[in-house]
Design a protein around this motif. Structure first.
Motif, mmCIF file in Angstrom:
data_model
loop_
_atom_site.group_PDB
_atom_site.id
_atom_site.type_symbol
_atom_site.label_atom_id
_atom_site.label_comp_id
_atom_site.label_asym_id
_atom_site.label_seq_id
_atom_site.Cartn_x
_atom_site.Cartn_y
_atom_site.Cartn_z
ATOM 1 N N ASN A 102 0.884 -1.231 -0.082
ATOM 2 C CA ASN A 102 -0.032 0.111 -0.032
ATOM 3 C C ASN A 102 0.845 1.264 0.124
ATOM 4 O O ASN A 102 0.466 2.154 0.587
ATOM 5 C CB ASN A 102 -1.247 0.148 1.275
ATOM 6 C CG ASN A 102 -1.906 0.968 1.058
ATOM 7 O OD1 ASN A 102 -2.332 1.491 -0.070
ATOM 8 N ND2 ASN A 102 -2.615 1.613 2.249
ATOM 9 N N ARG A 133 -8.994 -0.372 -6.321
ATOM 10 C CA ARG A 133 -9.136 0.012 -5.099
ATOM 11 C C ARG A 133 -8.026 0.939 -4.559
ATOM 12 O O ARG A 133 -8.253 1.834 -3.614
ATOM 13 C CB ARG A 133 -9.408 -1.065 -4.165
ATOM 14 C CG ARG A 133 -10.900 -1.627 -4.322
ATOM 15 C CD ARG A 133 -11.834 -0.935 -3.431
ATOM 16 N NE ARG A 133 -13.109 -1.373 -3.750
ATOM 17 C CZ ARG A 133 -14.123 -0.847 -3.089
ATOM 18 N NH1 ARG A 133 -13.932 0.012 -2.342
ATOM 19 N NH2 ARG A 133 -15.279 -1.588 -3.448
ATOM 20 N N HIS A 134 -6.954 1.029 -5.298
ATOM 21 C CA HIS A 134 -5.933 1.870 -4.824
ATOM 22 C C HIS A 134 -5.472 2.994 -5.771
ATOM 23 O O HIS A 134 -4.766 4.071 -5.096
ATOM 24 C CB HIS A 134 -4.288 1.094 -4.697
ATOM 25 C CG HIS A 134 -4.521 -0.042 -3.761
ATOM 26 N ND1 HIS A 134 -5.050 -1.056 -3.554
ATOM 27 C CD2 HIS A 134 -3.861 0.145 -2.391
ATOM 28 C CE1 HIS A 134 -5.166 -1.668 -2.420
ATOM 29 N NE2 HIS A 134 -4.089 -1.091 -1.680
ATOM 30 N N TYR A 155 -4.653 6.342 -0.332
ATOM 31 C CA TYR A 155 -5.821 6.114 0.706
ATOM 32 C C TYR A 155 -4.775 5.309 1.534
ATOM 33 O O TYR A 155 -4.333 4.237 1.482
ATOM 34 C CB TYR A 155 -6.867 5.249 0.092
ATOM 35 C CG TYR A 155 -7.315 5.875 -1.234
ATOM 36 C CD1 TYR A 155 -8.122 7.244 -1.096
ATOM 37 C CD2 TYR A 155 -7.304 5.239 -2.377
ATOM 38 C CE1 TYR A 155 -8.558 7.585 -2.385
ATOM 39 C CE2 TYR A 155 -7.886 5.937 -3.480
ATOM 40 C CZ TYR A 155 -8.574 7.244 -3.450
ATOM 41 O OH TYR A 155 -9.344 7.804 -4.338
ATOM 42 N N PRO A 158 -6.955 1.108 1.800
ATOM 43 C CA PRO A 158 -8.050 0.609 1.228
ATOM 44 C C PRO A 158 -9.047 -0.340 1.597
ATOM 45 O O PRO A 158 -8.420 -1.434 1.988
ATOM 46 C CB PRO A 158 -7.485 0.456 -0.252
ATOM 47 C CG PRO A 158 -6.166 1.235 -0.165
ATOM 48 C CD PRO A 158 -5.880 1.233 1.223
#
Length: 287
Positions: A102, A133-134, A155, A158
């Motif tokens: 991430n 999603r990222h 984010y 996520p």
């Protein structure tokens, strides 16, 4: 703007249903319009979606037994196909990336592998979910070389949509997934079918619309061709529903071909800047 036969869309509102959320973020997704759309999508033996996108419509259908779901985005269709045949493998691979990768550097590394076409089908499906999603705003955009080109979204944590994926996988045995354009998909529609089209919206005057869900975009000629394909399918016995913007030439086009038009209050924005966002009406055309 002239609306001609456009209906106001102010019918009495039924008690809202509890709808299943899709597991993908998707530009133009219809989750927020499901209560309104449900009024206009008729029952049938099969629901055909030439622009399935995030899948909000079919995931919440209780009017159709089978589904033909198509999209020009081959990576989206591969993800859906892999979740239909190997959901546990996709979830395991995606979870590893969500749990351990991430940072911007991790994101760029996965994006580079994805664009190098070096992943097998399951890995590519998991990477597509990770990127969705990222990346910034969940925007799945490709350049003219068909490479994913959206940046890291920054984010902090996520969400991994395992519950939503499980719900999707539970419906997949009733679905056929196709990597195909709308012409090929709608050509398969006939008696007993309901066709729901959610094409990239025609930009409203004075705005810039997003039409590049896949390399090549979606221009005015495609809007016209879509209507012509739908009219032909209606002549074969299918029922047609199309969502679009209230751009004047879209209204004129649909009226020209005999569609009944309805307005609903959309929850999409018509500006990319937060300070100037405002809701816009959506058009639902039925034939």
């Amino acid at each position: 703007m002239r609306y001609g036969s456009v209906c106001s869309g102010v019918e009495p509102t039924a008690v809202p249903r509890a709808f299943q959320r899709p597991f993908l973020k998707w530009a133009g997704g219809k989750f927020s319009l499901l209560n309104d759309l449900d009024k206009y999508i008729p029952a049938g033996l099969r629901l055909i979606e030439p622009f399935v996108g995030g899948g909000s419509i079919f995931l919440n259908s209780d009017k159709h037994a089978n589904f033909l779901l198509a999209d020009v985005n081959a990576d989206l269709v591969n993800l859906y196909q892999m979740l239909a045949v190997a959901p546990a493998a996709v979830i395991k691979s995606a979870k590893f990336m969500f749990d351990r990768m991430n940072t911007a550097e991790d994101f760029d590394a996965i994006k580079a592998e994805f664009n190098a076409q070096s992943l097998d089908a399951v890995e590519r499906a998991a990477a597509f979910l990770y990127l969705n999603r990222h990346c910034f705003n969940g925007l799945m955009r490709y350049n003219l070389k068909n490479q994913f080109n959206v940046g890291f979204g920054k984010y902090p944590s996520p969400y991994f949509p395992e519950e939503e994926i499980t719900a999707f996988a539970g419906m997949s045995h009733n679905c056929v997934f196709m990597n195909a354009g709308f012409r090929r998909t709608i050509a398969l529609a006939g008696e007993g079918d309901v066709v729901y089209c959610d094409p990239p919206y025609e930009p409203l005057p004075g705005t810039n619309g997003f039409t590049s869900y896949a390399a090549g975009g979606f221009n005015w000629e495609e809007q016209v061709a879509l209507v012509e394909c739908c009219v032909a399918a209606r002549q074969r016995g299918a029922k047609i529903v199309i969502s679009n913007s209230t751009a004047p030439r879209i209204i004129e086009l649909y009226e020209q071909y005999g569609f009944e038009l309805h307005l609903v209050t959309g929850r999409r924005s018509i500006s990319s800047k937060g300070s100037t966002r405002e809701s816009a009406k959506d058009l639902i055309a039925t034939l």
